[in-house]
Design an enzyme around this catalytic site. Sequence first.
Site, mmCIF file in Angstrom:
data_model
loop_
_atom_site.group_PDB
_atom_site.id
_atom_site.type_symbol
_atom_site.label_atom_id
_atom_site.label_comp_id
_atom_site.label_asym_id
_atom_site.label_seq_id
_atom_site.Cartn_x
_atom_site.Cartn_y
_atom_site.Cartn_z
ATOM 1 N N MET A 129 -61.929 -16.434 -61.732
ATOM 2 C CA MET A 129 -62.121 -16.001 -63.118
ATOM 3 C C MET A 129 -63.349 -15.095 -63.214
ATOM 4 S SD MET A 129 -61.028 -19.630 -64.850
ATOM 5 C CE MET A 129 -61.260 -19.151 -66.540
ATOM 6 N N CYS A 130 -64.488 -15.663 -63.545
ATOM 7 C CA CYS A 130 -65.674 -14.849 -63.831
ATOM 8 C C CYS A 130 -66.235 -14.155 -62.597
ATOM 9 C CB CYS A 130 -66.728 -15.706 -64.515
ATOM 10 S SG CYS A 130 -66.141 -16.381 -66.089
ATOM 11 N N VAL A 131 -66.229 -14.830 -61.441
ATOM 12 C CA VAL A 131 -66.714 -14.185 -60.216
ATOM 13 C C VAL A 131 -65.810 -12.992 -59.881
ATOM 14 C CG1 VAL A 131 -67.049 -14.484 -57.725
ATOM 15 C CG2 VAL A 131 -67.834 -16.259 -59.320
ATOM 16 N N THR A 134 -66.096 -10.034 -62.494
ATOM 17 C CA THR A 134 -67.362 -9.306 -62.363
ATOM 18 C C THR A 134 -67.370 -8.464 -61.091
ATOM 19 O OG1 THR A 134 -68.496 -11.038 -63.624
ATOM 20 C CG2 THR A 134 -69.877 -9.586 -62.277
#
Length: 195
Positions: A129-131, A134
Amino acid sequence: MTSPGATPPPSAMRSPVDALVLVDLQTAFVSGPDAVPGAAALLDRTSDLLDRARAAGAVVVHLQNDGPPGADDEPGTPGWELYLPLKPGPREHVIRKPRDDGFDATPLGENLVSAGVRSLAICGVMSEMCVHATAKTALARGYRVVLPYDAHATYDIPAVPGVADKIPAHIVSRVAAWSLGNQPENTTPTSAVTF
């Protein structure tokens, strides 16, 4: 093969990176009974990266997710707090984010550009998700990205009866890194990251 935590031979060391981005290392995700699998090892590795980045004078960015009302990472709740100790200053920043991508609706891009960053290491949670989001944007913006395979984590994907078995967290993390393509250095161990 180098054992975890051991210093790899010089031939395995990567070119130094200019910045470290720690993604959502918040209390809800890395401590207590609901922490990601392997949270203690993840914290050891991310703490090591953080110490080395600070010692080298690299840019350090702590991304902090603002979850929706009722979520474990809802702003102002204990689970929302960053777990690792902060040393805010001209080279270390905390950036709150409203969505998975650390660049989306935040000053992350401006901070990296103003500091002259051209390469960065990304670690933290959640791998897919966020890793991933980004890292994907960082690559699209032309940054060299190092994603140490042993410094990001997530949860198991639960089974769906009649459709799919449970997928272990370490497989989810590996697939998330692999899906970024061959540009990021995603088979690098934490011990080989230099600043």
